[in-house]
Structures are given as structure tokens and as C-alpha cells.
Design a protein around this motif. Sequence first.
Motif, mmCIF file in Angstrom:
data_model
loop_
_atom_site.group_PDB
_atom_site.id
_atom_site.type_symbol
_atom_site.label_atom_id
_atom_site.label_comp_id
_atom_site.label_asym_id
_atom_site.label_seq_id
_atom_site.Cartn_x
_atom_site.Cartn_y
_atom_site.Cartn_z
ATOM 1 N N ASN A 184 0.842 -1.187 0.000
ATOM 2 C CA ASN A 184 0.000 0.000 0.000
ATOM 3 C C ASN A 184 0.883 1.244 0.000
ATOM 4 O OD1 ASN A 184 -1.594 2.245 0.875
ATOM 5 N ND2 ASN A 184 -3.119 0.837 1.686
ATOM 6 N N LEU A 185 0.959 1.906 -1.143
ATOM 7 C CA LEU A 185 1.864 3.050 -1.290
ATOM 8 C C LEU A 185 1.528 4.170 -0.312
ATOM 9 C CD1 LEU A 185 3.992 4.815 -2.609
ATOM 10 C CD2 LEU A 185 2.342 5.337 -4.429
ATOM 11 N N GLN A 186 0.257 4.546 -0.242
ATOM 12 C CA GLN A 186 -0.099 5.688 0.606
ATOM 13 C C GLN A 186 0.186 5.394 2.076
ATOM 14 O OE1 GLN A 186 -3.890 7.444 -0.133
ATOM 15 N NE2 GLN A 186 -3.402 7.936 -2.249
ATOM 16 N N ASP A 187 -0.090 4.162 2.517
ATOM 17 C CA ASP A 187 0.180 3.810 3.909
ATOM 18 C C ASP A 187 1.683 3.823 4.181
ATOM 19 O OD1 ASP A 187 -0.694 2.691 6.572
ATOM 20 O OD2 ASP A 187 0.587 1.053 5.906
ATOM 21 N N GLN A 188 2.469 3.246 3.269
ATOM 22 C CA GLN A 188 3.920 3.227 3.464
ATOM 23 C C GLN A 188 4.492 4.640 3.447
ATOM 24 O OE1 GLN A 188 6.271 0.382 1.231
ATOM 25 N NE2 GLN A 188 4.517 -0.991 1.015
ATOM 26 N N ASP A 202 -0.239 20.394 -6.366
ATOM 27 C CA ASP A 202 0.053 18.999 -6.689
ATOM 28 C C ASP A 202 -0.973 18.522 -7.722
ATOM 29 O OD1 ASP A 202 0.339 16.250 -6.797
ATOM 30 O OD2 ASP A 202 0.478 15.968 -4.631
ATOM 31 N N PRO A 203 -0.541 18.122 -8.923
ATOM 32 C CA PRO A 203 -1.504 17.692 -9.943
ATOM 33 C C PRO A 203 -2.361 16.507 -9.521
ATOM 34 C CG PRO A 203 0.761 17.185 -10.600
ATOM 35 C CD PRO A 203 0.846 18.072 -9.406
ATOM 36 N N SER A 204 -1.866 15.700 -8.567
ATOM 37 C CA SER A 204 -2.662 14.559 -8.115
ATOM 38 C C SER A 204 -3.925 15.012 -7.385
ATOM 39 C CB SER A 204 -1.823 13.646 -7.214
ATOM 40 O OG SER A 204 -1.506 14.286 -6.001
ATOM 41 N N ASN A 205 -3.950 16.301 -6.947
ATOM 42 C CA ASN A 205 -5.135 16.813 -6.273
ATOM 43 C C ASN A 205 -6.320 17.001 -7.225
ATOM 44 O OD1 ASN A 205 -3.999 16.939 -3.721
ATOM 45 N ND2 ASN A 205 -3.190 18.999 -4.035
ATOM 46 N N GLU A 206 -6.075 16.822 -8.526
ATOM 47 C CA GLU A 206 -7.146 16.908 -9.514
ATOM 48 C C GLU A 206 -7.374 15.575 -10.218
ATOM 49 O OE1 GLU A 206 -8.983 19.561 -9.738
ATOM 50 O OE2 GLU A 206 -7.726 20.602 -8.258
ATOM 51 N N ASP A 207 -6.717 14.521 -9.758
ATOM 52 C CA ASP A 207 -6.806 13.216 -10.413
ATOM 53 C C ASP A 207 -7.972 12.420 -9.815
ATOM 54 O OD1 ASP A 207 -6.506 10.705 -11.480
ATOM 55 O OD2 ASP A 207 -4.360 10.551 -11.070
ATOM 56 N N PRO A 208 -9.036 12.181 -10.582
ATOM 57 C CA PRO A 208 -10.204 11.478 -10.034
ATOM 58 C C PRO A 208 -9.938 10.015 -9.706
ATOM 59 C CG PRO A 208 -10.453 11.825 -12.399
ATOM 60 C CD PRO A 208 -9.229 12.589 -11.970
ATOM 61 N N ALA A 209 -8.750 9.526 -10.001
ATOM 62 C CA ALA A 209 -8.417 8.155 -9.613
ATOM 63 C C ALA A 209 -8.309 8.028 -8.095
ATOM 64 C CB ALA A 209 -7.096 7.721 -10.266
ATOM 65 N N TYR A 210 -8.124 9.154 -7.411
ATOM 66 C CA TYR A 210 -7.989 9.146 -5.953
ATOM 67 C C TYR A 210 -9.346 9.405 -5.296
ATOM 68 C CZ TYR A 210 -2.955 9.375 -6.683
ATOM 69 O OH TYR A 210 -1.666 9.097 -7.061
ATOM 70 N N ARG A 257 -14.895 16.755 -4.921
ATOM 71 C CA ARG A 257 -15.855 17.233 -5.918
ATOM 72 C C ARG A 257 -17.292 17.045 -5.416
ATOM 73 N NH1 ARG A 257 -12.942 14.991 -11.509
ATOM 74 N NH2 ARG A 257 -11.111 16.361 -11.353
ATOM 75 N N ALA A 258 -17.540 15.944 -4.732
ATOM 76 C CA ALA A 258 -18.880 15.716 -4.174
ATOM 77 C C ALA A 258 -19.213 16.769 -3.121
ATOM 78 C CB ALA A 258 -18.960 14.314 -3.573
ATOM 79 N N LEU A 259 -18.206 17.173 -2.344
ATOM 80 C CA LEU A 259 -18.432 18.194 -1.324
ATOM 81 C C LEU A 259 -18.824 19.530 -1.937
ATOM 82 C CD1 LEU A 259 -15.648 17.464 1.307
ATOM 83 C CD2 LEU A 259 -18.099 17.669 1.765
ATOM 84 N N ALA A 260 -18.296 19.816 -3.121
ATOM 85 C CA ALA A 260 -18.678 21.058 -3.796
ATOM 86 C C ALA A 260 -20.170 21.044 -4.117
ATOM 87 C CB ALA A 260 -17.852 21.230 -5.069
ATOM 88 N N THR A 261 -20.677 19.865 -4.493
ATOM 89 C CA THR A 261 -22.114 19.733 -4.754
ATOM 90 C C THR A 261 -22.909 19.869 -3.461
ATOM 91 O OG1 THR A 261 -21.671 18.288 -6.650
ATOM 92 C CG2 THR A 261 -23.893 18.223 -5.699
ATOM 93 N N LEU A 262 -22.431 19.213 -2.403
ATOM 94 C CA LEU A 262 -23.117 19.315 -1.111
ATOM 95 C C LEU A 262 -23.167 20.752 -0.619
ATOM 96 C CD1 LEU A 262 -21.694 16.176 0.766
ATOM 97 C CD2 LEU A 262 -24.036 16.514 -0.055
ATOM 98 N N GLU A 263 -22.099 21.506 -0.879
ATOM 99 C CA GLU A 263 -22.057 22.908 -0.437
ATOM 100 C C GLU A 263 -23.200 23.690 -1.069
ATOM 101 O OE1 GLU A 263 -19.326 25.684 1.710
ATOM 102 O OE2 GLU A 263 -18.338 24.127 0.537
ATOM 103 N N GLU A 264 -23.517 23.380 -2.327
ATOM 104 C CA GLU A 264 -24.617 24.059 -2.993
ATOM 105 C C GLU A 264 -25.956 23.755 -2.328
ATOM 106 O OE1 GLU A 264 -24.442 22.800 -7.021
ATOM 107 O OE2 GLU A 264 -22.492 23.755 -7.433
ATOM 108 N N LEU A 265 -26.021 22.605 -1.636
ATOM 109 C CA LEU A 265 -27.242 22.203 -0.936
ATOM 110 C C LEU A 265 -27.245 22.665 0.524
ATOM 111 C CD1 LEU A 265 -27.459 18.536 -2.280
ATOM 112 C CD2 LEU A 265 -28.730 20.540 -3.093
ATOM 113 N N GLY A 266 -26.241 23.447 0.894
ATOM 114 C CA GLY A 266 -26.174 23.952 2.263
ATOM 115 C C GLY A 266 -25.499 23.008 3.236
ATOM 116 N N ILE A 267 -24.794 22.008 2.707
ATOM 117 C CA ILE A 267 -24.067 21.059 3.568
ATOM 118 C C ILE A 267 -22.578 21.226 3.260
ATOM 119 C CG2 ILE A 267 -23.886 18.672 4.340
ATOM 120 C CD1 ILE A 267 -26.584 18.136 2.995
#
Length: 415
Positions: free
Chosen positions: A95-99, A186-194, A201-211
Motif C-alpha cells: 500500500n503506497l499511501q500507507d507506506q 500537486d496535480p494529483s489533487n485533480e486526479d479522479p483516480a484518488y 468534488r462531491a463536497l462542492a455539490t453538497l455545499e450548494e445544498l447547504g451542507i
Amino acid sequence: MSGRPRLDAPALDHLNAERAAGRPLGVAVSGGSDSTALLLLLSDIFGADALRAVTVDHGLRSEAADEARAVSRLCAARDIPHDTLRWEGWTGQGNLQDQARRARYGLLTDWAAGQGVAAVALGHTQDDNAETFVMGLARGAGLDGLTGMRPGFRRDGVTFLRPLLGTRREALREYLRGQGVGWCDDPSNEDPAYDRVRVRRALATLEELGIGAAHLSRSIANLRDTRAALARTLADWARVHVAQDRGDLLIDAGGLGGLPPDMARRLLNAALRWVSGADYPPRAESVMQIVTSPSVDRTLHGCLLRGDGARLRISREPEAAKRAGSVATTALWDGRWRLDGPHAPELDVSALTEADLPLCPDWRDTGLPRASLAASPAVRRGGELVAAPLAGLRDGWSAELANGRDDFAAAGFSH
């Protein structure tokens, strides 16, 4: 400067205490907006001479070296000492991220010790905390997985603080713009593989709903209060039903069986972490097997568990202690033992072994089981046994539990 983002009060209090004690403050700076803003905020509050900045280059992106150099230039322009630490341990397996996370904290704690730094500030924000919460929801997490990032925690004698958990990322970027200071993306911050990018991105939608992140932060705080109350209840229970036997814990099996399953699991998680020094607990299903069958001997999470019907003894697994290797007698061994005695450069500390016990004529008088002694610290000179304090071979040496492990009830539930 008006509109300057404020640090969370508990973290600021801790940093002020460090400065009052005359110790420098560490700050981990990746070059991104959050940690760069944290660096400038700490410099504004405490002065450049109070800080020691550090960047960890994991060697996983070609741009990382340039980002570290950019941080170094910023620090040099502001007279803030800065070091870059490089990790070269990735083998392409596991596990790369854990290591990478484990390596990062290992590098940071070693660096802090060398700098005389006891507290290192990290740049995680309210946005990061909200993302962590939503990722927990996606996993179906329970209470522990929905309390967000820890505002502060200790690792290998170093305190890590997150002073910006109450601050939005955009507020930090606005602050940097006002300072005329840029940052690296960091370009990985825009990579939807993560997963985290998709959650962002989902949080941006929730923000529009007041969450938004601020709303989720209130839920996180409420859940954290609930967990703290539960921790206090378990600590009170442990003061009555759990005894410490040097590095071992002895749990009243009857009392354990009388706890609700989730509380028993939490108690055992705390005990396993306290004995092993691990950052995280084992899988819940493995722990629940102990709850249902406490008299079955087993190994788990670097620990040896043995029950006699009345008590469950949790001790360090000898093989796990052996993997801790050898360190100087002045260093912390196996993440939990501090030795005191006639230190000398030619001496080191490693695990006592079964083969060493005949060299400790009084080991039976200690009352500790053989397996517990085989996971205890031994002082050696060139491989030859000099002392084994817990096994009765002292020769001027003593061994004490470090990092708050002298009181399980107080330390075991503070995470």
C-alpha cells in the motif's frame, strides 16, 4: 494584518507553551497553499527565529524536488531554517499511501529529535477534515471513523498539531494572495483516480445544498464530544478492572465479558495499541473473537494474549519485540521502553530472548511469564548480555515505560 486566519486555540496554547519552555517550533511545509500559509502565520505570531521548517520529498513525483526547493527559497527569504527530507523506500509493492505516510512520520520524528523540536505543526484544514468525514461515511464507518482528523497526537515522543482544522482552504489562499506569496499545486489533487479527489468534488455539490465543510465540522465536533465521553467511561472502568504488570496488561475476564460488545472492543483496541505501540487498532472482527473467547491463547497486532479464565494477559509478542532491533541505550526501544544506567557508546538495547534466560538466575522471582520476559529490553555489549532489568539481571540498570504508558487508564483512551 486584519483578516489574518486564526489558529485553533488548543494548538496555539500548546505552541505558546513550547516557546515558553525555550523549544523551537517545527512546521511541515509541502509547498501547497495550506502548509505555506501555516508557515507564514506561525512566523507572524512567533517570529522566524522560533521556527524550524521541514519538507518531505517522497520521491514519487518529478515535480516534488522543485517544490521542495521553492519552499527552501521562501524560508531563506524569511530567515527560517529549512531542511528537506527524502524518502527512497518505495519498492513498488504494498500500500503506497500507507507506506508513504509511515515513512513521512518516521522522517519527521527523527528530524524533530535532531532539531530539539517537541511539537510539529501540520497544515490540514477544515476542508481536509470534511473530506475525511465523508470518506468515513463511504466506508460505513462508526463513531471512531466519523470524528475527523485528530487535532493533536503524539508519535515517538513528538507532538503533532493541526492548528488549521477550523479554517477553510480558500481563506488561507486569500491570506497568501494578500501577502504576495504563491504556492505549488500537486496535480494529483485533480486526479479522479484518488478517492479524496472524488470526495472533494462531491463536497462542492453538497455545499450548494447547504451542507458545506463548516456544517460537517459541527457534526464532527459533536461526534468527537461523544467519543470523548465514552473514553472517560472506559478509563474509569479500566482503573477498576485493568492492572499493569510492567509492560503487560491484565484484564479482568469477568468484567470484560460484562461490557457491551462495542465497549469491550474499544477497551481491547486501546490495550493492544498500548502494548504494541501501533498507530491503529486491528480489524474489528479479530478483536471481537477475543471478546467472545478471552481464554483462547493467540497473537494479534504484535501482542501475545493468554487467558486463564480469570484474567486476560496482553503482552508484547517476542517476535515483534525482536523486530524492533537494537538501539543505543539512550534511545527509546520498541517505542515504549526507556533505560537508565551506566550508558556507554559500546552498549545497545535489544530484545531479551529465551536463550538469554539461563543467564538471568533470578528471572523466576520477577513473577513475569517467560514470554513477557522474552519481549523485554536487554543491554548488550558486542552481542553479549550485560543486563536485563525486568528479568532481575540489573547490574545498575532499570527500565521504565515511556510516552505516557505508565498509566494505561489515562493514556489508553486519549486518542
